[in-house]
Design a protein around this motif. Sequence first.
Motif, PDB file in Angstrom:
ATOM      1  N   GLY A 229       0.780  -1.062   0.157  1.00 60.55           N
ATOM      2  CA  GLY A 229       0.038   0.121   0.147  1.00 60.55           C
ATOM      3  C   GLY A 229       0.728   1.341   0.141  1.00 60.55           C
ATOM      4  N   CYS A 230       1.927   1.190   0.654  1.00 61.49           N
ATOM      5  CA  CYS A 230       2.858   2.551   0.854  1.00 61.49           C
ATOM      6  C   CYS A 230       3.356   2.459  -0.431  1.00 61.49           C
ATOM      7  CB  CYS A 230       3.748   2.322   1.884  1.00 61.49           C
ATOM      8  SG  CYS A 230       3.268   2.306   3.654  1.00 61.49           S
ATOM      9  N   ALA A 231       4.057   1.448  -1.135  1.00 65.06           N
ATOM     10  CA  ALA A 231       4.859   1.491  -2.302  1.00 65.06           C
ATOM     11  C   ALA A 231       3.779   2.010  -3.420  1.00 65.06           C
ATOM     12  CB  ALA A 231       5.241   0.223  -2.680  1.00 65.06           C
ATOM     13  N   GLY A 232       2.809   1.448  -3.538  1.00 66.40           N
ATOM     14  CA  GLY A 232       1.709   1.843  -4.497  1.00 66.40           C
ATOM     15  C   GLY A 232       1.311   3.438  -4.328  1.00 66.40           C
ATOM     16  N   VAL A 233       0.966   3.817  -3.251  1.00 67.29           N
ATOM     17  CA  VAL A 233       0.465   5.311  -3.155  1.00 67.29           C
ATOM     18  C   VAL A 233       1.955   6.042  -3.662  1.00 67.29           C
ATOM     19  CG1 VAL A 233      -0.142   7.160  -1.518  1.00 67.29           C
ATOM     20  CG2 VAL A 233      -1.200   5.013  -1.678  1.00 67.29           C
ATOM     21  N   LEU A 234       2.908   5.824  -3.163  1.00 67.41           N
ATOM     22  CA  LEU A 234       4.099   6.512  -3.572  1.00 67.41           C
ATOM     23  C   LEU A 234       4.190   6.633  -4.882  1.00 67.41           C
ATOM     24  CD1 LEU A 234       6.922   5.729  -0.715  1.00 67.41           C
ATOM     25  CD2 LEU A 234       5.692   8.005  -1.329  1.00 67.41           C
ATOM     26  N   SER A 235       4.216   5.491  -5.588  1.00 69.41           N
ATOM     27  CA  SER A 235       4.276   5.175  -7.179  1.00 69.41           C
ATOM     28  C   SER A 235       3.422   6.271  -7.850  1.00 69.41           C
ATOM     29  CB  SER A 235       4.134   3.851  -7.531  1.00 69.41           C
ATOM     30  OG  SER A 235       3.046   3.490  -7.610  1.00 69.41           O
ATOM     31  N   GLN A 236       2.160   6.511  -7.184  1.00 71.57           N
ATOM     32  CA  GLN A 236       1.152   7.218  -7.940  1.00 71.57           C
ATOM     33  C   GLN A 236       1.512   8.842  -7.758  1.00 71.57           C
ATOM     34  OE1 GLN A 236      -2.740   5.549  -6.917  1.00 71.57           O
ATOM     35  NE2 GLN A 236      -2.525   4.587  -9.303  1.00 71.57           N
ATOM     36  N   THR A 237       1.864   9.163  -6.516  1.00 71.67           N
ATOM     37  CA  THR A 237       1.777  10.427  -5.964  1.00 71.67           C
ATOM     38  C   THR A 237       3.437  11.060  -6.621  1.00 71.67           C
ATOM     39  OG1 THR A 237       2.832   9.763  -4.010  1.00 71.67           O
ATOM     40  CG2 THR A 237       0.690  10.324  -3.897  1.00 71.67           C
ATOM     41  N   ALA A 238       4.188  10.148  -6.777  1.00 74.89           N
ATOM     42  CA  ALA A 238       5.421  10.562  -7.375  1.00 74.89           C
ATOM     43  C   ALA A 238       5.768  10.380  -8.874  1.00 74.89           C
ATOM     44  CB  ALA A 238       6.801   9.668  -6.651  1.00 74.89           C
ATOM     45  N   GLY A 239       4.500   9.840  -9.524  1.00 70.50           N
ATOM     46  CA  GLY A 239       4.682   9.789 -10.719  1.00 70.50           C
ATOM     47  C   GLY A 239       5.414   8.659 -11.363  1.00 70.50           C
TER      48      GLY A 239
END
Length: 319
Positions: A229-239
């Motif tokens: 969940g952390c990795a997925g959200v970071l990947s989306q917010t950081a492009g």
Amino acid sequence: MHLRLIVPPDRTGRVLDALVDDPRVTSVVRLPGAAQRPAGDVLECDVTREATSDILAYLKAEGLYDEGSVAVADVDAAPSRNARETEKAAPGAPDDAVIWDAVVDQAYNEASGSWVYYAFLTLATMIASVAVVTDSSILVVGAMVVGPEFGVVAALAVGLAMRNRALTWRSLRLLVLGFVVAIALATAAALLARAVGWIDAGSVTADRPLTGFIWRPDKWSAVVAVLAGCAGVLSQTAGRSNALVGVFISVTTVPAAGDLALSLALWVPSHIGGAAAQLGINLAGMTVAGVVTLLVQRVVWRIYLRVKGRGQAGARVEA
């Protein structure tokens, strides 16, 4: 980031001056009267990712969200010296900056509930059911990659973190309804396979060294769900959308749904509870981790900006 703006003529001068005076903005172009719907002047510019939320907040305050138009796009490369000098004027690293308006807009798109979403989730669940029958780890990975559910989980996390009730409800409804439809259709397919003699209860209860983990959740299920969940959200917010593939093949949502559908069709109560628990743990863990990640990003970025300052920003507005 590239911005394309349609500005009401009575505000063009003010907005244009603000963009030109901001050292974090470059490549400013004005096309007087070029826009027809909505009518107005077209302004285009490139903005450092770190400053985009500031600029968007300023444009929103100027009424462009309601009376004009704002479009945001990624710039894959800007190899000019001017662009490099502009980047130096913005504090922080581009990957650390979150463009909140874009995150919310993407979340609404993910929670729209198209038939394609239901189709992919159903197909992924059916592939997972076949993986259970054949005890195939390759098919489990395939089902994980096909499943589209993480985008909706991320949208739910955004809705909760931003206290957006409409987005939260839309995402939660789509997530629940999507899995209900996918499990129901996969169960119907399994009943048909049972009727023609392809599968029986033994297909589920047999020793499954490669896929047995699907219906046996443990502490590591929760740990992986939180990390994913952390990795997925970071990947989306950081492009960094390429990182999402790793997230897809880390969580056991779709495989658990496939096991659950098969267990319902063949009526194996011992597996029904385990598969449902695995599905719930993964969805809950990813959602909670996503909310916490978004909140931490907001706090850390605001603290960083206070410490470093925002440079000589002409269009500076608190995001």
